[in-house]
Design a protein around this motif. Structure first.
Motif, PDB file in Angstrom:
ATOM      1  N   ALA A 116     -32.172 -24.837  62.172  1.00  0.00           N
ATOM      2  CA  ALA A 116     -31.529 -24.264  60.783  1.00  0.00           C
ATOM      3  C   ALA A 116     -30.639 -23.339  61.707  1.00  0.00           C
ATOM      4  O   ALA A 116     -31.241 -22.244  62.320  1.00  0.00           O
ATOM      5  N   GLY A 117     -29.141 -23.312  61.197  1.00  0.00           N
ATOM      6  CA  GLY A 117     -28.542 -22.010  61.850  1.00  0.00           C
ATOM      7  C   GLY A 117     -28.575 -20.969  61.230  1.00  0.00           C
ATOM      8  O   GLY A 117     -29.382 -20.944  60.075  1.00  0.00           O
ATOM      9  N   LEU A 118     -27.772 -19.886  61.442  1.00  0.00           N
ATOM     10  CA  LEU A 118     -28.174 -18.457  61.037  1.00  0.00           C
ATOM     11  C   LEU A 118     -27.288 -18.490  59.827  1.00  0.00           C
ATOM     12  O   LEU A 118     -27.721 -17.679  58.725  1.00  0.00           O
ATOM     13  N   GLY A 119     -26.665 -19.438  59.338  1.00  0.00           N
ATOM     14  CA  GLY A 119     -25.611 -19.316  58.066  1.00  0.00           C
ATOM     15  C   GLY A 119     -24.317 -18.508  58.541  1.00  0.00           C
ATOM     16  O   GLY A 119     -23.428 -18.927  57.843  1.00  0.00           O
ATOM     17  N   GLN A 120     -24.371 -17.750  59.377  1.00  0.00           N
ATOM     18  CA  GLN A 120     -22.864 -17.005  59.609  1.00  0.00           C
ATOM     19  C   GLN A 120     -22.997 -16.795  61.311  1.00  0.00           C
ATOM     20  O   GLN A 120     -24.065 -16.360  61.794  1.00  0.00           O
ATOM     21  N   ALA A 121     -21.839 -16.990  61.841  1.00  0.00           N
ATOM     22  CA  ALA A 121     -21.710 -17.239  63.219  1.00  0.00           C
ATOM     23  C   ALA A 121     -21.911 -15.618  63.470  1.00  0.00           C
ATOM     24  O   ALA A 121     -21.247 -14.686  63.143  1.00  0.00           O
ATOM     25  N   SER A 122     -22.516 -15.390  64.771  1.00  0.00           N
ATOM     26  CA  SER A 122     -22.994 -13.958  65.209  1.00  0.00           C
ATOM     27  C   SER A 122     -23.108 -13.787  66.572  1.00  0.00           C
ATOM     28  O   SER A 122     -23.829 -14.593  67.147  1.00  0.00           O
ATOM     29  N   MET A 123     -22.579 -12.801  67.209  1.00  0.00           N
ATOM     30  CA  MET A 123     -22.971 -12.331  68.542  1.00  0.00           C
ATOM     31  C   MET A 123     -23.458 -10.798  68.425  1.00  0.00           C
ATOM     32  O   MET A 123     -23.336 -10.208  67.593  1.00  0.00           O
ATOM     33  N   GLY A 124     -24.501 -10.526  69.573  1.00  0.00           N
ATOM     34  CA  GLY A 124     -24.855  -9.138  69.589  1.00  0.00           C
ATOM     35  C   GLY A 124     -25.706  -8.922  68.478  1.00  0.00           C
ATOM     36  O   GLY A 124     -25.937  -7.588  68.092  1.00  0.00           O
ATOM     37  N   ILE A 125     -26.472 -10.177  68.165  1.00  0.00           N
ATOM     38  CA  ILE A 125     -27.712  -9.784  67.198  1.00  0.00           C
ATOM     39  C   ILE A 125     -28.900  -8.999  68.070  1.00  0.00           C
ATOM     40  O   ILE A 125     -29.063  -9.071  69.377  1.00  0.00           O
ATOM     41  N   THR A 126     -29.475  -8.140  67.199  1.00  0.00           N
ATOM     42  CA  THR A 126     -30.750  -7.621  67.461  1.00  0.00           C
ATOM     43  C   THR A 126     -31.987  -8.333  66.976  1.00  0.00           C
ATOM     44  O   THR A 126     -31.780  -8.422  65.685  1.00  0.00           O
ATOM     45  N   SER A 127     -32.994  -8.938  67.757  1.00  0.00           N
ATOM     46  CA  SER A 127     -33.939  -9.645  67.041  1.00  0.00           C
ATOM     47  C   SER A 127     -35.308  -9.397  67.490  1.00  0.00           C
ATOM     48  O   SER A 127     -35.517  -8.833  68.581  1.00  0.00           O
ATOM     49  N   LEU A 128     -36.410  -9.598  66.581  1.00  0.00           N
ATOM     50  CA  LEU A 128     -37.719  -9.249  66.960  1.00  0.00           C
ATOM     51  C   LEU A 128     -38.562 -10.232  66.238  1.00  0.00           C
ATOM     52  O   LEU A 128     -38.116 -11.020  65.313  1.00  0.00           O
ATOM     53  N   GLU A 129     -39.645 -10.597  66.845  1.00  0.00           N
ATOM     54  CA  GLU A 129     -40.853 -11.597  66.305  1.00  0.00           C
ATOM     55  C   GLU A 129     -41.771 -10.583  65.844  1.00  0.00           C
ATOM     56  O   GLU A 129     -42.271  -9.877  66.498  1.00  0.00           O
ATOM     57  N   ILE A 130     -41.967 -10.811  64.546  1.00  0.00           N
ATOM     58  CA  ILE A 130     -43.123  -9.951  63.656  1.00  0.00           C
ATOM     59  C   ILE A 130     -44.067 -10.952  63.046  1.00  0.00           C
ATOM     60  O   ILE A 130     -43.540 -11.497  62.128  1.00  0.00           O
TER      61      ILE A 130
END
Length: 359
Positions: A116-130
Motif C-alpha cells: 500500500a502506498g503512502l497516500g501522498q507522494a513524498s521524498m526526504g521522509i524520516t522513518s523508524l521501525e518501532i
C-alpha cells in the motif's frame, strides 16, 4: 570488560575498515542492515538519474551480491528493516518527482512486493521501525512544499494510518527514538533550514515542542546520545548584520542537555576542529562522530573528529579512507558505515568506523 553505553571509549579504540566497493558509484542511495548484511538500494549514478539497482554486502565474507532490481527506480528514498523484510518508501523518480509507492523486499525469497502506498507522494521522509510498525514523518510533496504528515504502517493490514501532524512541516529531518518518544530535529523547508525541535509521544499520540536549535544552518548534521542532542556544522547564511557577504562553512556545535532541558552555551573548545557541511554524523562509544563532508578545501574532506563530552572538546580520529560528502550512513552499536556519496563523482566506497567492544 565491555564498555558501558555512556562510558567514553579512548580514541585509539576507533578504527576504519574498508569493504569491497559497490558495483556502481552512487549518491542519495538508501541503506538498511539485516542479518549481518547491508542492503544498498537505488540512488543516483553520475548521469543524475535514479537507479533501480539493489545489491547486498555480506559483512562476514565481504562479498557483494546483486539483487533483483527495485520495481521503481528511486533516489533519496527511506528504508527500514521490519522483521525479516526491508521496506522502501518514497523518494524521487526519473522525472524528479516525489513517489508515493512502497515496496518490500523479502530476503529469504529474493523477491520484491508492492505494498500500500503512502497516500501522498513524498521524498526526504524520516522513518523508524518501532514495535513492528513503520513510522514515516514529513517529506516534500509533488508541489515542492514541506509536509507535516505522520504516517504509521501496519504490516498485518498492509495499511497506512495518519497520526497527529508535526507542528513544523519539513523534509530531510533527523529522528531519534528515546523511551516512548520520537524526537525530530532540523530538516528543510525549500532552501530554508528548519530549527524546530519536536517530539511525538507514542502513547499519548501528541507532539511537544522543545526550544529551537539556536542557530540556522543549511546542510548541518544531527546526532544524539543518551544524555544530549546535537546540531553540528553546516553552511551559515549571511544575515542583515552578518560580516560575511556570502554563505560560509561553520564549525558550530549546539548541544541540548536532556536533563536540564536547555541548549548549552557553546564554548570555544566545544566547536569542531574543522568547518564542515554535508557530512556524516553518528555516535560510538559515548562519542559523537563527524566524518568527511565539504569545507573550505577544493575537494571533499577526509578528516574525522569525535566529541569528548566530559572535556567538551573535539579529538582527532583516523581519517576517512575515501574523502567524500553527501554520503549515506548506517549506524549500529559499534559501527558507523559511510556508503557512497561524492568524491570526484559518485563514489563506490563502503567504509565503517569500528569500535572495539572491550578494553
Amino acid at each position: 570488560m565491555p564498555i558501558p553505553e555512556m562510558a567514553l571509549s579512548p580514541v585509539k579504540f576507533l578504527h576504519w575498515e574498508a569493504y569491497p566497493p559497490m558495483a556502481v558509484g552512487r549518491v542519495y542511495c538508501t541503506a538498511a542492515l539485516w542479518a549481518g548484511r547491508i542492503y544498498v538500494l537505488g540512488g543516483c549514478s553520475e548521469n543524475g538519474l535514479p537507479l533501480d539497482l539493489a545489491e547486498v554486502l555480506d559483512l562476514e565474507t565481504q562479498t557483494w551480491c546483486q539483487l533483483p532490481p527495485l520495481p521503481t527506480a528511486r533516489a533519496g528514498a527511506s528504508a527500514v528493516t521490519l522483521g525479516d523484510q526491508l521496506v522502501v518508501m518514497g523518494g524521487m523518480d526519473a522525472q524528479q518527482s516525489p513517489l508515493a509507492s512502497v515496496e518490500v523486499y523479502h530476503p529469504d525469497e529474493g523477491k520484491w512486493e508492492r505494498k500500500a502506498g503512502l497516500g501522498q507522494a513524498s521524498m526526504g521522509i524520516t522513518s523508524l521501525e518501532i514495535d513492528g510498525k513503520v513510522y514515516a514523518l514529513g517529506g516534500m510533496g509533488s508541489d515542492t512544499s514541506p509536509q507535516a504528515f505522520v504516517r504509521v504502517y501496519e504490516p498485518v493490514k498492509d495499511q497506512w494510518l495518519s497520526l497527529a501532524s508535526m507542528p513544523t512541516p519539513r523534509y530531510g529531518a533527523s529522528s531519534f527514538l528515546r523511551g516512548n518518544k520520537i524526537y525530530v530535529l532540523g530538516g528543510r523547508q525549500g532552501k530554508l533550514p528548519v530549527t524546530a525541535f519536536e517530539a511525538f509521544d507514542l502513547e499519548m499520540k501528541s507532539w511537544t515542542r522543545y526550544p529551537c536549535i539556536p542557530s540556522r544552518r543549511a546542510f548541518s548534521s544531527c546526532a544524539a546520545n543518551d544524555r544530549a542532542f546535537f546540531s553540528l556544522g553546516g553552511l551559515q547564511q549571511p544575515g542583515p548584520h552578518n560580516f560575511y557577504s556570502r554563505p560560509h562553512f561553520v564549525s558550530t556545535v549546539e548541544e541540548y542537555d536532556s536533563e536540564q532541558g536547555v541548549w548549552l552555551k557553546p564554548t570555544r573548545s566545544s566547536r569542531m576542529r574543522e568547518k564542515r557541511a554535508d557530512f556524516v554524523a553518528g555516535c560510538l562509544g559515548g562519542r559523537v562522530i563527524v566524518a568527511g563532508g565539504l569545507g573550505n578545501q577544493p575537494s571533499p574532506l577526509g578528516s574525522v573528529e569525535s566529541y569528548n563530552h566530559v572535556k567538551r572538546r573535539w579529538e582527532v580520529v583516523a581519517p576517512l579512507p575515501s574523502p567524500r560528502c553527501s554520503c549515506t550512513s548506517l549506524q549500529t552499536s559499534n559501527m558507523l558505515f559511510v556508503i557512497g556519496g561524492v568524491s570526484q563523482g559518485p563514489s563506490t566506497a563502503v567504509e565503517a568506523l569500528c569500535l572495539r567492544e572491550s578494553v
